[in-house]
Design a protein around this motif. Structure first.
Motif, PDB file in Angstrom:
ATOM      1  N   LEU A  16      -8.957 -32.851 -38.922  1.00  0.00           N
ATOM      2  CA  LEU A  16      -7.740 -33.659 -38.898  1.00  0.00           C
ATOM      3  C   LEU A  16      -6.940 -33.387 -40.171  1.00  0.00           C
ATOM      4  O   LEU A  16      -7.248 -33.912 -41.241  1.00  0.00           O
ATOM      5  CB  LEU A  16      -8.096 -35.144 -38.800  1.00  0.00           C
ATOM      6  CG  LEU A  16      -9.021 -35.540 -37.646  1.00  0.00           C
ATOM      7  CD1 LEU A  16      -9.361 -37.028 -37.738  1.00  0.00           C
ATOM      8  CD2 LEU A  16      -8.409 -35.205 -36.299  1.00  0.00           C
ATOM      9  N   PHE A  17      -5.918 -32.551 -40.074  1.00  0.00           N
ATOM     10  CA  PHE A  17      -5.122 -32.179 -41.248  1.00  0.00           C
ATOM     11  C   PHE A  17      -4.210 -33.344 -41.630  1.00  0.00           C
ATOM     12  O   PHE A  17      -3.603 -33.985 -40.757  1.00  0.00           O
ATOM     13  CB  PHE A  17      -4.306 -30.923 -40.953  1.00  0.00           C
ATOM     14  CG  PHE A  17      -5.119 -29.660 -41.046  1.00  0.00           C
ATOM     15  CD1 PHE A  17      -4.903 -28.757 -42.069  1.00  0.00           C
ATOM     16  CD2 PHE A  17      -6.121 -29.391 -40.124  1.00  0.00           C
ATOM     17  CE1 PHE A  17      -5.665 -27.607 -42.172  1.00  0.00           C
ATOM     18  CE2 PHE A  17      -6.892 -28.241 -40.215  1.00  0.00           C
ATOM     19  CZ  PHE A  17      -6.665 -27.345 -41.234  1.00  0.00           C
ATOM     20  N   ALA A  18      -4.134 -33.598 -42.929  1.00  0.00           N
ATOM     21  CA  ALA A  18      -3.423 -34.785 -43.391  1.00  0.00           C
ATOM     22  C   ALA A  18      -2.643 -34.503 -44.665  1.00  0.00           C
ATOM     23  O   ALA A  18      -3.163 -33.888 -45.607  1.00  0.00           O
ATOM     24  CB  ALA A  18      -4.419 -35.924 -43.648  1.00  0.00           C
ATOM     25  N   LEU A  19      -1.397 -34.945 -44.678  1.00  0.00           N
ATOM     26  CA  LEU A  19      -0.606 -35.043 -45.899  1.00  0.00           C
ATOM     27  C   LEU A  19      -0.640 -36.489 -46.364  1.00  0.00           C
ATOM     28  O   LEU A  19      -0.638 -37.408 -45.536  1.00  0.00           O
ATOM     29  CB  LEU A  19       0.844 -34.621 -45.649  1.00  0.00           C
ATOM     30  CG  LEU A  19       1.119 -33.163 -45.273  1.00  0.00           C
ATOM     31  CD1 LEU A  19       2.593 -32.985 -44.960  1.00  0.00           C
ATOM     32  CD2 LEU A  19       0.689 -32.227 -46.386  1.00  0.00           C
ATOM     33  N   GLU A  20      -0.672 -36.710 -47.649  1.00  0.00           N
ATOM     34  CA  GLU A  20      -0.685 -38.075 -48.165  1.00  0.00           C
ATOM     35  C   GLU A  20       0.667 -38.728 -47.890  1.00  0.00           C
ATOM     36  O   GLU A  20       1.720 -38.237 -48.316  1.00  0.00           O
ATOM     37  CB  GLU A  20      -0.989 -38.060 -49.659  1.00  0.00           C
ATOM     38  CG  GLU A  20      -0.848 -39.399 -50.357  1.00  0.00           C
ATOM     39  CD  GLU A  20      -1.762 -40.491 -49.773  1.00  0.00           C
ATOM     40  OE1 GLU A  20      -1.837 -41.536 -50.392  1.00  0.00           O
ATOM     41  OE2 GLU A  20      -2.378 -40.308 -48.707  1.00  0.00           O
ATOM     42  N   GLY A  21       0.668 -39.819 -47.134  1.00  0.00           N
ATOM     43  CA  GLY A  21       1.904 -40.511 -46.814  1.00  0.00           C
ATOM     44  C   GLY A  21       1.713 -41.430 -45.625  1.00  0.00           C
ATOM     45  O   GLY A  21       0.781 -41.279 -44.831  1.00  0.00           O
TER      46      GLY A  21
ATOM     47  N   GLY B 245      -0.092 -42.609 -38.001  1.00  0.00           N
ATOM     48  CA  GLY B 245      -0.400 -41.842 -36.803  1.00  0.00           C
ATOM     49  C   GLY B 245      -1.878 -41.833 -36.488  1.00  0.00           C
ATOM     50  O   GLY B 245      -2.294 -42.086 -35.343  1.00  0.00           O
ATOM     51  N   TYR B 246      -2.712 -41.546 -37.498  1.00  0.00           N
ATOM     52  CA  TYR B 246      -4.158 -41.521 -37.263  1.00  0.00           C
ATOM     53  C   TYR B 246      -4.685 -42.926 -36.942  1.00  0.00           C
ATOM     54  O   TYR B 246      -5.609 -43.083 -36.137  1.00  0.00           O
ATOM     55  CB  TYR B 246      -4.885 -40.931 -38.471  1.00  0.00           C
ATOM     56  CG  TYR B 246      -4.821 -39.418 -38.503  1.00  0.00           C
ATOM     57  CD1 TYR B 246      -5.222 -38.675 -37.402  1.00  0.00           C
ATOM     58  CD2 TYR B 246      -4.357 -38.741 -39.630  1.00  0.00           C
ATOM     59  CE1 TYR B 246      -5.158 -37.295 -37.414  1.00  0.00           C
ATOM     60  CE2 TYR B 246      -4.294 -37.352 -39.649  1.00  0.00           C
ATOM     61  CZ  TYR B 246      -4.687 -36.638 -38.539  1.00  0.00           C
ATOM     62  OH  TYR B 246      -4.627 -35.268 -38.543  1.00  0.00           O
ATOM     63  N   ARG B 247      -4.100 -43.938 -37.547  1.00  0.00           N
ATOM     64  CA  ARG B 247      -4.549 -45.299 -37.250  1.00  0.00           C
ATOM     65  C   ARG B 247      -4.297 -45.631 -35.778  1.00  0.00           C
ATOM     66  O   ARG B 247      -5.152 -46.219 -35.112  1.00  0.00           O
ATOM     67  CB  ARG B 247      -3.836 -46.305 -38.157  1.00  0.00           C
ATOM     68  CG  ARG B 247      -4.297 -47.751 -37.947  1.00  0.00           C
ATOM     69  CD  ARG B 247      -3.588 -48.693 -38.897  1.00  0.00           C
ATOM     70  NE  ARG B 247      -3.985 -48.470 -40.279  1.00  0.00           N
ATOM     71  CZ  ARG B 247      -5.059 -48.998 -40.846  1.00  0.00           C
ATOM     72  NH1 ARG B 247      -5.855 -49.805 -40.131  1.00  0.00           N
ATOM     73  NH2 ARG B 247      -5.347 -48.757 -42.106  1.00  0.00           N
TER      74      ARG B 247
ATOM     75  N   HIS C 232      -6.776 -43.662 -48.851  1.00  0.00           N
ATOM     76  CA  HIS C 232      -6.089 -44.085 -47.637  1.00  0.00           C
ATOM     77  C   HIS C 232      -6.857 -43.678 -46.387  1.00  0.00           C
ATOM     78  O   HIS C 232      -6.880 -44.435 -45.395  1.00  0.00           O
ATOM     79  CB  HIS C 232      -4.670 -43.516 -47.605  1.00  0.00           C
ATOM     80  CG  HIS C 232      -3.740 -44.193 -48.560  1.00  0.00           C
ATOM     81  ND1 HIS C 232      -3.332 -43.620 -49.748  1.00  0.00           N
ATOM     82  CD2 HIS C 232      -3.146 -45.411 -48.525  1.00  0.00           C
ATOM     83  CE1 HIS C 232      -2.523 -44.436 -50.387  1.00  0.00           C
ATOM     84  NE2 HIS C 232      -2.391 -45.537 -49.673  1.00  0.00           N
ATOM     85  N   ALA C 233      -7.487 -42.506 -46.413  1.00  0.00           N
ATOM     86  CA  ALA C 233      -8.314 -42.101 -45.275  1.00  0.00           C
ATOM     87  C   ALA C 233      -9.471 -43.078 -45.100  1.00  0.00           C
ATOM     88  O   ALA C 233      -9.785 -43.492 -43.969  1.00  0.00           O
ATOM     89  CB  ALA C 233      -8.844 -40.681 -45.485  1.00  0.00           C
TER      90      ALA C 233
ATOM     91  N   PRO D 264     -16.772 -38.443 -43.039  1.00  0.00           N
ATOM     92  CA  PRO D 264     -15.613 -37.888 -42.323  1.00  0.00           C
ATOM     93  C   PRO D 264     -14.291 -38.090 -43.047  1.00  0.00           C
ATOM     94  O   PRO D 264     -13.384 -37.268 -42.934  1.00  0.00           O
ATOM     95  CB  PRO D 264     -15.634 -38.648 -40.986  1.00  0.00           C
ATOM     96  CG  PRO D 264     -17.051 -39.055 -40.797  1.00  0.00           C
ATOM     97  CD  PRO D 264     -17.567 -39.346 -42.183  1.00  0.00           C
ATOM     98  N   HIS D 265     -14.167 -39.202 -43.782  1.00  0.00           N
ATOM     99  CA  HIS D 265     -12.892 -39.484 -44.439  1.00  0.00           C
ATOM    100  C   HIS D 265     -12.695 -38.683 -45.721  1.00  0.00           C
ATOM    101  O   HIS D 265     -11.580 -38.590 -46.225  1.00  0.00           O
ATOM    102  CB  HIS D 265     -12.797 -40.982 -44.783  1.00  0.00           C
ATOM    103  CG  HIS D 265     -13.708 -41.378 -45.916  1.00  0.00           C
ATOM    104  ND1 HIS D 265     -14.992 -41.812 -45.710  1.00  0.00           N
ATOM    105  CD2 HIS D 265     -13.529 -41.369 -47.274  1.00  0.00           C
ATOM    106  CE1 HIS D 265     -15.563 -42.076 -46.875  1.00  0.00           C
ATOM    107  NE2 HIS D 265     -14.693 -41.814 -47.840  1.00  0.00           N
ATOM    108  N   TYR D 266     -13.790 -38.116 -46.279  1.00  0.00           N
ATOM    109  CA  TYR D 266     -13.698 -37.418 -47.559  1.00  0.00           C
ATOM    110  C   TYR D 266     -13.077 -36.042 -47.307  1.00  0.00           C
ATOM    111  O   TYR D 266     -13.644 -35.217 -46.590  1.00  0.00           O
ATOM    112  CB  TYR D 266     -15.079 -37.274 -48.185  1.00  0.00           C
ATOM    113  CG  TYR D 266     -15.051 -36.920 -49.658  1.00  0.00           C
ATOM    114  CD1 TYR D 266     -15.267 -37.904 -50.615  1.00  0.00           C
ATOM    115  CD2 TYR D 266     -14.812 -35.625 -50.093  1.00  0.00           C
ATOM    116  CE1 TYR D 266     -15.248 -37.600 -51.967  1.00  0.00           C
ATOM    117  CE2 TYR D 266     -14.785 -35.315 -51.438  1.00  0.00           C
ATOM    118  CZ  TYR D 266     -14.998 -36.297 -52.375  1.00  0.00           C
ATOM    119  OH  TYR D 266     -14.972 -36.000 -53.720  1.00  0.00           O
ATOM    120  N   PRO D 267     -11.907 -35.749 -47.888  1.00  0.00           N
ATOM    121  CA  PRO D 267     -11.148 -34.566 -47.467  1.00  0.00           C
ATOM    122  C   PRO D 267     -11.689 -33.243 -48.005  1.00  0.00           C
ATOM    123  O   PRO D 267     -12.093 -33.134 -49.160  1.00  0.00           O
ATOM    124  CB  PRO D 267      -9.747 -34.832 -48.028  1.00  0.00           C
ATOM    125  CG  PRO D 267      -9.965 -35.737 -49.199  1.00  0.00           C
ATOM    126  CD  PRO D 267     -11.155 -36.577 -48.855  1.00  0.00           C
TER     127      PRO D 267
END
Length: 449
Positions: free
Chosen positions: A294-299, A305-307, A348-349, A398-401
């Motif tokens: 799950l690619f993520a930019l901080e924002g 969206g993921y929520r 945030h993740a 899973p949340h740790y990028p």
């Protein structure tokens, strides 16, 4: 006036008030049609039981005014069907929280069903690259992953399933190596039983292959032809000889199995369309993915969206079927303040995962496990029962990028194909090292960096 989001809680409250009646039914479906209007579907045996039928009609008469305008007229607000399976007819369905015999059925304009989770494939590992938003370097990261795995001697199969915005094949194949056909061609030809004719001409080997091989299946062929006209047909279900319908995602699974049998890869890398749409749903939930990146930019856009996606899995009681396959990838991590950026991304993740996918761990009952460890008799953190949960700083969570670093040599490239042709291992590891190490570990390739 009830809005769509109030339908489920309103129905739940009314059914709770009539729990004894609901308990007398073998099953009950809360059917939401394409317009969002609700009717109840019950076993046809209820229609033959006058007392039970009268009670169900009275229930509907209580429910309908509270759902307006999301309710059918009372004259057609109850349907009677022979079986629950027949009543669902392949629609998206999930159990209503708090009831063992009640399901919510959604009739959708598309066949996307985020709540229908296929089990993990037991054959060749499949890894999906996904992002809520576009422009996060997802396809570039997939190309670099394929390059790195081929360097390590692996046979890699790459599928460009970003059908509405194709381009991955140009990163891995020069123009002269582009195959004649692509995935859209196969899906259209399959509707008229002509797909086998083109299968051999839709796979090409990348010139970036090293000790291993990279086999690429593009979204379209070297001559796209009437691509838009074909794209409008790929989602079609196929009508079989026995008049049953085969969902387009099932057709896509057939294609993947045929490609795996032909190429015999060590791993399959799938580039998914960004956003919560038909293609993304199929890539993530229907193809038995073993790892979903799950690619993520901080924002806020990313986490909102993921929520929404995670909450849908939570509501549909599907979270446990997919959460262990997920992994956040920190995309395009900036050169400046990388540490603080990744800390904020991780924080945030973690918040989203805790609220939606991680188990809420509660202290066990003292009589079930013995006395608490505290001298004052109170429960401490160490006394909590086990569950699927992680500490914020747990690197295996899973949340740790896994980080993909921004690098000026990849910014504004006109040709990723040309860049990958001259890049070296050190450069790749400097940019994609965290992601590549994670993928290798997931494939059991520890120590092969």
């Amino acid at each position: 006036m009830t809005t769509f989001d109030q339908i489920t809680p309103t129905v739940t409250a009314v059914l709770e008030a009539h729990r004894s009646l609901v308990g007398r039914l073998d099953w009950l479906l809360v059917n939401r049609d394409l317009n969002g209007r609700v009717r109840l579907i019950v076993p046809e045996a209820v229609d033959a039981d006058e007392a039970l039928r009268t009670s169900v009609i009275a229930l509907v008469q209580t429910l309908a005014p509270q759902l307006a305008p999301h309710a059918h007229p009372q004259s057609c607000a109850v349907l009677f069907e022979a079986s629950r399976e027949q009543a669902c007819q392949g629609a998206a369905a999930y159990a209503l929280h708090g009831f063992d015999n009640v399901w919510v059925v959604d009739r959708l304009a598309t066949e996307a069903n985020w709540a229908r989770i296929a089990p993990e494939t037991q054959g060749t590992p499949r890894i999906v690259f996904f992002s809520i938003k576009g422009g996060v370097g997802r396809s570039t990261a997939l190309a670099a992953t394929a390059w790195s795995l081929a360097q390590a001697g692996k046979r890699v199969l790459v599928l460009d399933l970003d059908l509405e915005s194709p381009g991955l094949s140009s990163a891995l194949l020069p123009p002269e190596r582009q195959p004649m056909y692509g995935i859209t061609d196969w899906l259209v030809e399959d509707l008229v039983d002509n797909a086998d004719v083109i299968l051999e001409d839709m796979v090409a080997t990348s010139n970036l292959s090293h000790d291993g091989e990279i086999h690429v299946v593009p979204a379209h062929g070297s001559n796209p032809g009437e691509y838009i006209a074909k794209l409008g047909r790929v989602w079609m279900p196929k009508l079989q000889a026995d008049r049953t319908r085969e969902r387009w995602s099932a057709r896509l699974e057939r294609l993947l199995l045929a490609l795996e049998a032909r190429v015999r890869p060590d791993v399959v890398l799938i580039d998914s369309r960004s956003g919560i749409d038909e293609i993304a749903s199929t890539c993530i939930t229907d193809m038995g993915a073993n790892l979903i990146l799950l690619f993520a930019l901080e924002g806020e856009q990313t986490w909102n969206g993921y929520r929404m996606l995670f909450e849908q899995w939570q509501r549909a009681h599907a979270a446990e079927m997919i959460r262990e396959r997920l992994k956040i990838v920190g995309a395009i991590v900036p050169e400046l303040d990388r540490v603080s950026y990744l800390e904020s991304l991780r924080e945030h993740a973690y918040g989203v995962f805790v609220d939606t996918l991680y188990d809420e761990i509660a202290p066990p009952k003292p009589e079930a496990v013995g006395p608490a460890s505290g001298s004052d008799g109170k429960w401490r953190v160490g006394d909590l029962i086990e569950g699927w949960n992680f500490d914020e700083a747990d690197e295996g969570a899973p949340h740790y990028p896994w980080a993909v670093n921004w690098h000026r040599s990849f910014a504004g490239l006109r040709s990723l194909q040309g860049r990958l042709a001259v890049i070296d291992v050190q450069e790749v590891n400097a940019i994609f090292g965290s992601l590549l190490d994670g993928v290798r570990d997931a494939m059991g390739m520890e120590g092969q960096s």
